[in-house]
Enzyme design. Structure first.
Site, PDB file in Angstrom:
ATOM      1  N   GLY A 125       0.910  -1.084   0.036  1.00  0.00           N
ATOM      2  CA  GLY A 125       0.024  -0.023   0.143  1.00  0.00           C
ATOM      3  C   GLY A 125       0.888   1.387  -0.095  1.00  0.00           C
ATOM      4  O   GLY A 125       2.034   1.170  -0.435  1.00  0.00           O
ATOM      5  N   THR A 126       0.577   2.294   0.061  1.00  0.00           N
ATOM      6  CA  THR A 126       0.917   3.729   0.114  1.00  0.00           C
ATOM      7  C   THR A 126       1.521   4.003   1.835  1.00  0.00           C
ATOM      8  O   THR A 126       1.291   3.014   2.564  1.00  0.00           O
ATOM      9  CB  THR A 126      -0.038   4.780  -0.214  1.00  0.00           C
ATOM     10  OG1 THR A 126      -1.051   4.827   0.893  1.00  0.00           O
ATOM     11  CG2 THR A 126      -0.496   4.611  -1.545  1.00  0.00           C
ATOM     12  N   MET A 127       2.293   4.981   1.980  1.00  0.00           N
ATOM     13  CA  MET A 127       2.652   5.299   3.073  1.00  0.00           C
ATOM     14  C   MET A 127       1.181   5.646   3.857  1.00  0.00           C
ATOM     15  O   MET A 127       0.235   6.004   3.326  1.00  0.00           O
ATOM     16  CB  MET A 127       3.507   6.523   3.357  1.00  0.00           C
ATOM     17  CG  MET A 127       4.616   6.542   2.493  1.00  0.00           C
ATOM     18  SD  MET A 127       5.845   7.879   2.329  1.00  0.00           S
ATOM     19  CE  MET A 127       6.413   7.938   4.185  1.00  0.00           C
ATOM     20  N   LYS A 187       0.569  -0.421   7.339  1.00  0.00           N
ATOM     21  CA  LYS A 187       1.392  -1.653   6.805  1.00  0.00           C
ATOM     22  C   LYS A 187       2.176  -1.981   8.155  1.00  0.00           C
ATOM     23  O   LYS A 187       2.179  -3.125   8.616  1.00  0.00           O
ATOM     24  CB  LYS A 187       2.491  -1.461   5.788  1.00  0.00           C
ATOM     25  CG  LYS A 187       1.811  -1.318   4.674  1.00  0.00           C
ATOM     26  CD  LYS A 187       2.743  -0.871   3.438  1.00  0.00           C
ATOM     27  CE  LYS A 187       3.786   0.191   3.613  1.00  0.00           C
ATOM     28  NZ  LYS A 187       2.970   1.520   3.737  1.00  0.00           N
ATOM     29  N   SER A 188       2.921  -1.032   8.725  1.00  0.00           N
ATOM     30  CA  SER A 188       3.751  -1.351   9.953  1.00  0.00           C
ATOM     31  C   SER A 188       2.726  -1.512  11.263  1.00  0.00           C
ATOM     32  O   SER A 188       3.106  -2.469  12.074  1.00  0.00           O
ATOM     33  CB  SER A 188       4.575  -0.169  10.390  1.00  0.00           C
ATOM     34  OG  SER A 188       5.585   0.198   9.318  1.00  0.00           O
ATOM     35  N   ASP A 215       8.918  -6.084   7.623  1.00  0.00           N
ATOM     36  CA  ASP A 215       8.459  -4.665   7.325  1.00  0.00           C
ATOM     37  C   ASP A 215       9.359  -3.904   6.276  1.00  0.00           C
ATOM     38  O   ASP A 215      10.795  -4.325   6.311  1.00  0.00           O
ATOM     39  CB  ASP A 215       8.360  -3.957   8.744  1.00  0.00           C
ATOM     40  CG  ASP A 215       7.419  -2.698   8.206  1.00  0.00           C
ATOM     41  OD1 ASP A 215       6.409  -2.694   7.514  1.00  0.00           O
ATOM     42  OD2 ASP A 215       7.428  -1.525   9.043  1.00  0.00           O
ATOM     43  N   GLU A 216       8.922  -2.805   5.479  1.00  0.00           N
ATOM     44  CA  GLU A 216       9.743  -1.967   4.676  1.00  0.00           C
ATOM     45  C   GLU A 216      10.534  -2.975   3.671  1.00  0.00           C
ATOM     46  O   GLU A 216      11.674  -2.750   3.348  1.00  0.00           O
ATOM     47  CB  GLU A 216      10.809  -1.319   5.648  1.00  0.00           C
ATOM     48  CG  GLU A 216      10.427  -0.403   6.767  1.00  0.00           C
ATOM     49  CD  GLU A 216       9.462   0.805   6.279  1.00  0.00           C
ATOM     50  OE1 GLU A 216       9.280   0.907   4.985  1.00  0.00           O
ATOM     51  OE2 GLU A 216       9.050   1.574   6.915  1.00  0.00           O
ATOM     52  N   ALA A 217       9.619  -3.860   3.193  1.00  0.00           N
ATOM     53  CA  ALA A 217      10.098  -4.805   2.311  1.00  0.00           C
ATOM     54  C   ALA A 217      10.569  -4.326   1.082  1.00  0.00           C
ATOM     55  O   ALA A 217      11.400  -4.778   0.258  1.00  0.00           O
ATOM     56  CB  ALA A 217       9.081  -5.929   1.892  1.00  0.00           C
ATOM     57  N   GLN A 218      10.128  -3.084   0.587  1.00  0.00           N
ATOM     58  CA  GLN A 218      10.804  -2.203  -0.685  1.00  0.00           C
ATOM     59  C   GLN A 218      12.004  -2.129  -0.744  1.00  0.00           C
ATOM     60  O   GLN A 218      12.650  -1.741  -1.770  1.00  0.00           O
ATOM     61  CB  GLN A 218       9.758  -1.045  -0.858  1.00  0.00           C
ATOM     62  CG  GLN A 218      10.031  -0.031  -0.078  1.00  0.00           C
ATOM     63  CD  GLN A 218       9.180   0.087   1.312  1.00  0.00           C
ATOM     64  OE1 GLN A 218       8.754  -0.929   1.269  1.00  0.00           O
ATOM     65  NE2 GLN A 218       9.399   1.235   2.038  1.00  0.00           N
TER      66      GLN A 218
END
Length: 244
Positions: free
Chosen positions: A50-52, A56-57, A122-125
């Site tokens: 998703g976006t910021m 997600k976190s 988390d932060e997989a990108q």
């Protein structure tokens, strides 16, 4: 055998329900966890994107808490979190996490911590493509569930290379259902980058910042932060009257 048949019926009913009704991603993950722990099925690689500001976190922390609070062994990983070696949510909750070094072999990391049942990422990108493939290897060879969370697109509106790879290899691809909003009230699909208050469309793909104006820090003399915008206002470069 009758007991196993009864548990299979529970999984089948839950699967049918999920096909026709929306449930929070935690409930969708519960179906996979039930299959793995009760029926002994193969583990699953799930990628939620998703976006910021889409939660997600927060969801990553919730899954990790639900598992670890019940004694289920697992790992929490992150990379370039805005607050260092931990996963943090804008709701104010956080948990210590393993900071991902560029050359860290995730399969070897998981092997060294066995037996574990899950990994939350988390932060997989920001991971490398090799590390994405190692997550798939963990699922396939160690039978460990992986819950990965990441941004879908960068500040230019393009897929992160690693996000593209995660979408290619994930067993389940789940769009976050919390809708971040543009200043106009429409759904925000773009993470616009602001440098010293000006929106930019070029630059390094990875520059850490936040959407909170009070939390941005100078980077080589520049103040970098992000603004969530709908497609119309992202294309127009219109950040709204509130921040002019």
């Amino acid at each position: 055998q009758n007991c196993l048949w009864g548990k299979q019926r529970v999984v089948n009913h839950l699967s049918k329900f999920l096909r026709f009704h929306y449930l929070h991603p935690i409930a969708m993950c519960a179906k996979g966890a039930l299959q793995t722990t009760v029926l002994g099925d193969m583990a699953t690689l799930r990628f939620s994107f998703g976006t910021m500001g889409s939660g997600k976190s927060t969801l990553a922390l919730q899954i990790h808490h639900n598992m670890s609070s019940r004694g289920v062994p697992g790992l929490l990983l992150t990379k370039l979190d805005r607050d260092g070696s931990q996963v943090t949510s804008r709701l104010g909750v956080s948990a210590p996490a393993i900071e991902m070094a560029p050359g860290l072999n995730l399969f070897e990391l998981a092997e060294s911590h066995m037996p574990i049942s899950f990994i939350v990422c988390d932060e997989a990108q920001f991971y490398s493509q090799e590390q994405c493939d190692q997550l798939a290897q963990i699922v396939d060879e160690l039978n460990v569930d992986v819950f990965a969370f990441g941004l879908i697109t960068d500040f230019r509106g393009l897929l992160f290379d690693v996000t593209k790879r995660m979408l290619e290899i994930a067993d389940q691809r789940i769009e976050m259902q919390v809708e971040a909003r543009c200043w106009c009230g429409e759904r925000a699909n773009n993470n616009a980058r602001l440098v010293n208050g000006e929106m930019v469309y070029e630059g390094e793909t990875v520059v850490v910042g936040d959407t909170d104006k009070t939390m941005s820090e100078p980077l080589f003399g520049d103040e970098v932060r992000y603004e969530l915008l709908c497609r119309k206002h992202y294309i127009a470069g219109d950040m709204g009257p509130a921040i002019l």
